[in-house]
Design a protein around this motif. Structure first.
Motif, mmCIF file in Angstrom:
data_model
loop_
_atom_site.group_PDB
_atom_site.id
_atom_site.type_symbol
_atom_site.label_atom_id
_atom_site.label_comp_id
_atom_site.label_asym_id
_atom_site.label_seq_id
_atom_site.Cartn_x
_atom_site.Cartn_y
_atom_site.Cartn_z
ATOM 1 N N TYR A 29 21.562 -17.164 12.321
ATOM 2 C CA TYR A 29 21.003 -17.627 13.591
ATOM 3 C C TYR A 29 19.476 -17.608 13.563
ATOM 4 O O TYR A 29 18.869 -16.627 13.117
ATOM 5 N N TYR B 279 16.945 -18.229 24.589
ATOM 6 C CA TYR B 279 16.884 -17.068 25.465
ATOM 7 C C TYR B 279 16.714 -17.527 26.902
ATOM 8 O O TYR B 279 15.985 -18.490 27.173
ATOM 9 N N SER C 66 24.763 -13.045 24.128
ATOM 10 C CA SER C 66 24.116 -11.754 23.874
ATOM 11 C C SER C 66 23.618 -11.202 25.205
ATOM 12 O O SER C 66 22.689 -11.734 25.806
ATOM 13 N N VAL D 258 22.867 -25.692 21.095
ATOM 14 C CA VAL D 258 22.642 -24.237 21.051
ATOM 15 C C VAL D 258 23.929 -23.509 20.652
ATOM 16 O O VAL D 258 25.019 -23.852 21.115
ATOM 17 N N TYR E 296 23.802 -19.844 20.374
ATOM 18 C CA TYR E 296 23.628 -18.412 20.681
ATOM 19 C C TYR E 296 22.687 -18.320 21.883
ATOM 20 O O TYR E 296 21.630 -18.957 21.889
ATOM 21 N N GLY F 79 19.531 -20.506 18.369
ATOM 22 C CA GLY F 79 19.668 -19.655 19.544
ATOM 23 C C GLY F 79 18.491 -19.785 20.499
ATOM 24 O O GLY F 79 17.356 -19.999 20.071
ATOM 25 N N ASN G 299 16.763 -17.686 16.325
ATOM 26 C CA ASN G 299 16.771 -17.516 17.778
ATOM 27 C C ASN G 299 15.363 -17.463 18.357
ATOM 28 O O ASN G 299 14.546 -16.637 17.953
ATOM 29 N N ASN H 54 14.993 -13.397 15.182
ATOM 30 C CA ASN H 54 14.532 -13.661 16.555
ATOM 31 C C ASN H 54 13.018 -13.499 16.614
ATOM 32 O O ASN H 54 12.434 -12.655 15.932
ATOM 33 N N ASP I 290 13.131 -16.434 21.386
ATOM 34 C CA ASP I 290 13.202 -15.524 22.529
ATOM 35 C C ASP I 290 12.408 -16.112 23.689
ATOM 36 O O ASP I 290 12.296 -17.340 23.840
ATOM 37 N N LYS J 41 20.746 -15.492 24.261
ATOM 38 C CA LYS J 41 20.403 -14.118 24.673
ATOM 39 C C LYS J 41 20.030 -14.196 26.146
ATOM 40 O O LYS J 41 19.162 -14.983 26.525
#
Ligand code: GLA
Length: 402
Positions: free
Chosen positions: A75, A120, A186, A150, A152, A118, A77, A42, A79, A154
């Motif tokens: 993953y 966010y 998440s 996508v 994942y 991923g 990701n 991430n 953020d 968060k």
């Protein structure tokens, strides 16, 4: 005649089934996600808001080249700060300067490497960095995420005013499921409303148990607004005590992402950090720059024996079984009947630590094979206990198998 009578019955059954599925948010879509703690990378811990398409692609490449993918990391990701506004139809808009080819192209690239993608967002009106949040746009955003590929999401908890946490996360889970793509959820609620009590029911696959991790050994730091706190490693580890029964396949306690390699701790401390995340069945989401890792950092993040403890299919979270001042023993039950152990020295000088079989659920007299997971060495059969000198701020991590 018979056929004509059966058609309306079959039609009614289909209608009933689809009504039930819509009402439940089609839970079957996300069934079976995250059977072991998710592993990946991430952007936040190292890069904060400084994210871009090129950097994320480089990181995905580095995940493959460095052997991280082969070790189980999956993953990639992004953020906070990829999103900049909403368009006239209220669709979420990625920053066109930083992501010139859009999110679908980036997802396709990540998938082409055999990795997963991923993003966010936030349950409130704005993300923690002040970008547009998901509130009121959950179903629209979920469709968008699904169309980008996508895997994942968060979902943060800033700017949520009086929102109910469980209801908010259940809502985004239902939205994701109705979009028809399996997406790991998440929950990033920092442990404020004890998400271990409701996160699984809300459809979360992992939930943060604490405030943000800081790349430091001890202590906690207040946020600029005076609220509490970002934590060093010790503070985070201590906050996991007693939460072990809430973790299991598909639903994990998340003590936040890894700081291994970011420079604020020694290699010994990073080894302790990684050992704990493995033993706690925590998501292993690296947070360093994968493009230039020192060999020591690479060897920590890709230690397959330690990762195997984390990914053990039984999905038990480890717990503290003994403590005497600065010295501790933690143990995790493994699916083959063995235990993974951490002998942990929080103190300022090397100390001998003893793990006793009766503290880890074995009869005192039993002989068990001991293997050191950092030295990659069988240490032989031991009866009743295992003792070893443990460096200051260090661990000895072993498996014990009767
Ligand atoms: C919160 C989260 C962090 C990170 C930032 C992004 O602080 O807890 O993990 O996602 O927001 O703004």
């Amino acid at each position: 005649m018979k056929i004509n009578q059966q058609v309306p019955v079959a039609l009614a059954a289909v209608l009933l089934l689809s009504t039930v599925l819509v009402a439940q948010g089609n839970k079957s879509v996300s069934a079976g996600l995250a059977p072991a703690p998710p592993m990946g990378w991430n952007s936040w811990n190292k890069f904060g808001c400084n994210v871009s398409e090129q950097m994320i692609k480089d990181m995905a490449d580095a995940m493959v080249k460095s052997g991280m993918k082969e070790a189980g990391y999956q993953y990639v990701n992004i953020d906070d700060c990829w999103q900049i506004s909403r368009d006239a139809s209220a669709n979420i808009v990625p920053d066109p300067q930083r992501f010139p080819h859009g999110m679908k192209a980036l997802g396709d690239y990540i998938h082409s490497l055999g990795l997963k993608f991923g993003v966010y967002s936030d349950a409130g009106s704005k993300t923690c960095a002040g970008r547009p949040g998901g509130l009121g746009h959950e179903y629209q955003d979920a469709l968008q995420y699904a169309s980008w590929g996508v895997d994942y999401l968060k979902y943060d908890w800033c700017n949520t005013t009086t929102q109910d946490a469980k209801a908010s996360y259940a809502n985004i889970r239902a939205a994701l499921d109705s979009a028809g793509r399996p997406i790991v959820l998440s929950i990033c609620e920092w442990g404020t409303a004890k998400p271990w009590l409701w996160g699984k029911e809300a459809g979360g696959n992992l939930w943060r148990t604490t405030g943000d991790i800081k790349d430091r050994w001890g202590g906690a730091e207040k946020w600029p607004d005076g609220s509490c706190c970002s934590n060093g490693l010790l503070g985070i580890v201590d906050q996991q005590v007693g939460l072990q029964s809430y973790a299991g396949p598909g639903h994990w306690n998340d003590p936040d992402m890894l700081e291994v390699g970011n420079g604020g701790m020694t290699d010994t401390e990073y080894r302790s950090h990684f050992s704990f995340w493995a033993l706690l069945a925590a998501p292993l989401i690296a947070g360093n720059d994968l493009r230039d890792m020192r060999p020591e950092i690479h060897d920590i993040l890709t230690n397959k024996e330690v990762i195997a403890v984390n990914q053990d299919p039984a999905g038990h979270e480890g717990e503290r079984v003994w403590k005497n001042g600065d010295l501790e023993v933690w143990a995790k039950q493994q699916s083959d009947g063995s235990r993974a152990l951490i002998l942990f020295n929080r103190g300022g000088s090397q100390q001998e630590i003893t793990a006793r079989w009766e503290d880890i659920g074995y009869p005192a007299g039993v002989a068990a094979s001991v293997r050191d997971l950092w030295q990659h060495k069988d240490l032989g059969k031991m009866s009743g206990k295992f003792s070893a000198p443990v460096a200051s701020h260090g661990v000895v991590m072993i498996t014990v198998k009767p």
